[in-house]
Write a protein that holds these residues in place. Structure first.
Motif, PDB file in Angstrom:
ATOM      1  N   ARG A 119       0.818  -1.199   0.000  1.00 32.56           N
ATOM      2  CA  ARG A 119       0.000   0.000   0.000  1.00 32.56           C
ATOM      3  C   ARG A 119       0.856   1.254   0.000  1.00 32.56           C
ATOM      4  N   ARG A 120       0.408   2.238  -0.776  1.00 34.74           N
ATOM      5  CA  ARG A 120       1.224   3.435  -0.984  1.00 34.74           C
ATOM      6  C   ARG A 120       1.078   4.466   0.122  1.00 34.74           C
ATOM      7  N   PHE A 121      -0.132   4.543   0.707  1.00 37.32           N
ATOM      8  CA  PHE A 121      -0.430   5.611   1.660  1.00 37.32           C
ATOM      9  C   PHE A 121      -0.944   5.031   2.971  1.00 37.32           C
ATOM     10  N   LEU A 122      -0.668   5.766   4.044  1.00 35.49           N
ATOM     11  CA  LEU A 122      -1.169   5.411   5.365  1.00 35.49           C
ATOM     12  C   LEU A 122      -2.036   6.561   5.851  1.00 35.49           C
ATOM     13  N   ILE A 123      -3.262   6.254   6.282  1.00 34.03           N
ATOM     14  CA  ILE A 123      -4.163   7.306   6.764  1.00 34.03           C
ATOM     15  C   ILE A 123      -4.699   6.949   8.144  1.00 34.03           C
ATOM     16  N   PHE A 124      -4.540   7.886   9.077  1.00 34.62           N
ATOM     17  CA  PHE A 124      -5.041   7.744  10.441  1.00 34.62           C
ATOM     18  C   PHE A 124      -6.308   8.578  10.604  1.00 34.62           C
ATOM     19  N   PHE A 125      -7.262   8.037  11.357  1.00 38.18           N
ATOM     20  CA  PHE A 125      -8.483   8.761  11.704  1.00 38.18           C
ATOM     21  C   PHE A 125      -8.642   8.816  13.211  1.00 38.18           C
ATOM     22  N   ASP A 126      -9.045   9.974  13.712  1.00 42.29           N
ATOM     23  CA  ASP A 126      -9.625  10.094  15.037  1.00 42.29           C
ATOM     24  C   ASP A 126     -11.084   9.621  14.949  1.00 42.29           C
ATOM     25  N   PHE A 127     -11.749   9.453  16.090  1.00 43.49           N
ATOM     26  CA  PHE A 127     -13.142   9.003  16.096  1.00 43.49           C
ATOM     27  C   PHE A 127     -14.099  10.118  16.505  1.00 43.49           C
ATOM     28  N   ASP A 128     -14.055  10.546  17.781  1.00 44.90           N
ATOM     29  CA  ASP A 128     -15.012  11.535  18.276  1.00 44.90           C
ATOM     30  C   ASP A 128     -14.844  12.883  17.588  1.00 44.90           C
ATOM     31  N   THR A 169       7.053   0.578   8.571  1.00 44.72           N
ATOM     32  CA  THR A 169       8.162   0.850   7.661  1.00 44.72           C
ATOM     33  C   THR A 169       9.174  -0.289   7.695  1.00 44.72           C
ATOM     34  N   GLN A 170       9.459  -0.793   8.892  1.00 42.85           N
ATOM     35  CA  GLN A 170      10.379  -1.920   9.022  1.00 42.85           C
ATOM     36  C   GLN A 170       9.806  -3.182   8.384  1.00 42.85           C
ATOM     37  N   GLU A 171       8.530  -3.436   8.603  1.00 40.75           N
ATOM     38  CA  GLU A 171       7.897  -4.633   8.027  1.00 40.75           C
ATOM     39  C   GLU A 171       7.853  -4.569   6.509  1.00 40.75           C
ATOM     40  N   ARG A 172       7.613  -3.381   5.991  1.00 40.36           N
ATOM     41  CA  ARG A 172       7.479  -3.203   4.545  1.00 40.36           C
ATOM     42  C   ARG A 172       8.830  -3.117   3.840  1.00 40.36           C
ATOM     43  N   GLY A 173       9.834  -2.677   4.582  1.00 38.10           N
ATOM     44  CA  GLY A 173      11.141  -2.465   3.981  1.00 38.10           C
ATOM     45  C   GLY A 173      11.259  -1.135   3.266  1.00 38.10           C
ATOM     46  N   ARG A 174      10.265  -0.271   3.425  1.00 37.19           N
ATOM     47  CA  ARG A 174      10.271   1.051   2.806  1.00 37.19           C
ATOM     48  C   ARG A 174       9.168   1.894   3.454  1.00 37.19           C
ATOM     49  N   PRO A 175       9.302   3.210   3.387  1.00 37.46           N
ATOM     50  CA  PRO A 175       8.264   4.065   3.974  1.00 37.46           C
ATOM     51  C   PRO A 175       7.049   4.185   3.061  1.00 37.46           C
ATOM     52  N   PHE A 176       5.954   4.672   3.615  1.00 37.60           N
ATOM     53  CA  PHE A 176       4.792   5.029   2.806  1.00 37.60           C
ATOM     54  C   PHE A 176       5.124   6.288   2.001  1.00 37.60           C
ATOM     55  N   GLN A 177       4.482   6.433   0.853  1.00 40.65           N
ATOM     56  CA  GLN A 177       4.691   7.643   0.054  1.00 40.65           C
ATOM     57  C   GLN A 177       4.240   8.889   0.819  1.00 40.65           C
ATOM     58  N   ARG A 178       3.106   8.765   1.491  1.00 41.92           N
ATOM     59  CA  ARG A 178       2.593   9.864   2.309  1.00 41.92           C
ATOM     60  C   ARG A 178       1.831   9.282   3.489  1.00 41.92           C
ATOM     61  N   VAL A 179       1.814  10.053   4.580  1.00 40.03           N
ATOM     62  CA  VAL A 179       0.993   9.727   5.749  1.00 40.03           C
ATOM     63  C   VAL A 179      -0.022  10.851   5.907  1.00 40.03           C
ATOM     64  N   PHE A 180      -1.285  10.465   6.113  1.00 38.45           N
ATOM     65  CA  PHE A 180      -2.363  11.431   6.318  1.00 38.45           C
ATOM     66  C   PHE A 180      -2.925  11.246   7.728  1.00 38.45           C
ATOM     67  N   TYR A 181      -3.349  12.346   8.343  1.00 42.46           N
ATOM     68  CA  TYR A 181      -3.983  12.273   9.659  1.00 42.46           C
ATOM     69  C   TYR A 181      -5.231  13.138   9.635  1.00 42.46           C
ATOM     70  N   VAL A 182      -6.378  12.536   9.950  1.00 43.61           N
ATOM     71  CA  VAL A 182      -7.664  13.241   9.938  1.00 43.61           C
ATOM     72  C   VAL A 182      -8.153  13.366  11.377  1.00 43.61           C
ATOM     73  N   GLY A 183      -8.249  14.601  11.880  1.00 40.02           N
ATOM     74  CA  GLY A 183      -8.653  14.776  13.270  1.00 40.02           C
ATOM     75  C   GLY A 183      -9.306  16.115  13.518  1.00 40.02           C
ATOM     76  N   ASP A 184      -9.525  16.395  14.806  1.00 44.08           N
ATOM     77  CA  ASP A 184     -10.189  17.646  15.182  1.00 44.08           C
ATOM     78  C   ASP A 184      -9.665  18.226  16.481  1.00 44.08           C
ATOM     79  N   GLY A 185      -9.249  17.390  17.420  1.00 39.09           N
ATOM     80  CA  GLY A 185      -9.014  17.843  18.777  1.00 39.09           C
ATOM     81  C   GLY A 185      -7.577  18.187  19.116  1.00 39.09           C
TER      82      GLY A 185
END
Length: 279
Positions: free
Chosen positions: A35-44, A200-216
């Motif tokens: 997978r090329r991208f990693l995206i994190f989400f907050d919940f509340d 990153t260690q498991e994949r042997g390479r970093p993600f192209q981009r990391v996204f973070y979706v939040g509010d708080g």
């Protein structure tokens, strides 16, 4: 309701997202490494449009908590406070089904179900989706399963909550840490940093981009470790957005990630689509 069909004061006690031994709910399989991208989400107040800790009070007798219980809250110790709230609900005979019912009724944030649908229908090599939240496993799992979105997330990092033999929902802290910005039970920066490093260690390479979706405010802390190719999706005019704006003004250049304010999940879709189509 199914999200993949037709979508059917900072110091104030009620606003959870405005306050600043590991456990997680997770799919057991290791995520694919392509997978090329990693995206994190907050919940509340990110995935859902309210605080689940506030909403659960609707299951209490009279839909309210006694003042003596509210008065036990201490800044930085919200998890301990919610342990007492859930214990009180149990003592009053509030059932698992009653708690699940009020949690399942929380509305999604504007455009969030469309964002989930976008992620679900992208090619499998595009996005690895992770949830990191200071809510708890029962609230999050209940809501995601209700809208048909549970399988979208390869990992859920949150405070564990399970029902004991007496039918009471018992909440525990996620971990301990030394970050001065965050509540004592969870620093999302620690979670995000460790997950990105391990993957990153498991994949042997970093993600192209990391996204973070939040509010708080507690979403600001993990966004500090994002790099210049990464994106912090901060809900417009919420604490995360205000804190990023303040750091840009006070210490230009210190905050590395691109900041994209959002009012709807459609704003996030627009930017993700742009990057997903890059070669």
């Amino acid at each position: 309701m199914n999200c993949f069909g037709s979508p059917p004061d900072k110091d104030a006690l009620p606003a959870r997202s405005r306050r600043p031994a590991n456990n997680m709910a997770a799919n057991t399989a290791t995520p694919p490494s392509d997978r090329r991208f990693l995206i994190f989400f907050d919940f509340d107040e990110t995935i859902v449009d309210e605080s689940s800790d506030d909403v659960v009070v609707q299951a209490a007798p009279g839909q309210n908590l006694p003042n003596w219980l509210k008065d036990t809250y201490r800044p930085g110790h919200y998890n301990e406070y919610m342990q007492r709230v859930l214990a009180y609900l149990g003592e009053k005979g509030v059932t698992e089904s009653a708690i699940r019912s009020v949690i399942e009724k929380i509305p999604a944030s504007p455009g969030m179900l469309a964002l989930f649908q976008f992620l679900r229908h992208r090619p499998p090599q595009d996005f690895e989706v992770v949830l990191v939240s200071d809510a708890n496993t029962f609230f999050i799992e209940s809501w995601l399963r209700r809208v048909g979105a549970r399988q979208l997330f390869v990992r859920i990092f949150t405070n564990p909550a399970t029902f004991d033999k007496d039918g009471r929902l018992v909440l525990r802290p996620f971990h301990s840490h030394s970050c001065p910005r965050c509540p004592d039970n969870m620093c999302k920066q620690v979670v995000v940093r460790d997950y990105v490093l391990r993957r990153t260690q498991e994949r042997g390479r970093p993600f192209q981009r990391v996204f973070y979706v939040g509010d708080g405010a507690n979403d600001f802390c993990p966004s500090l470790i994002l790099g210049p190719r990464d994106i912090a999706f901060a809900r417009r005019d919420y604490p995360m957005h205000r804190l990023i704006t303040e750091i840009h003004e006070a210490r230009p250049g210190e905050f590395k990630a691109v900041t994209v304010p959002w009012t709807s999940g459609e704003d996030v879709v627009e930017r993700l689509r742009k990057h997903a189509e890059e070669k």
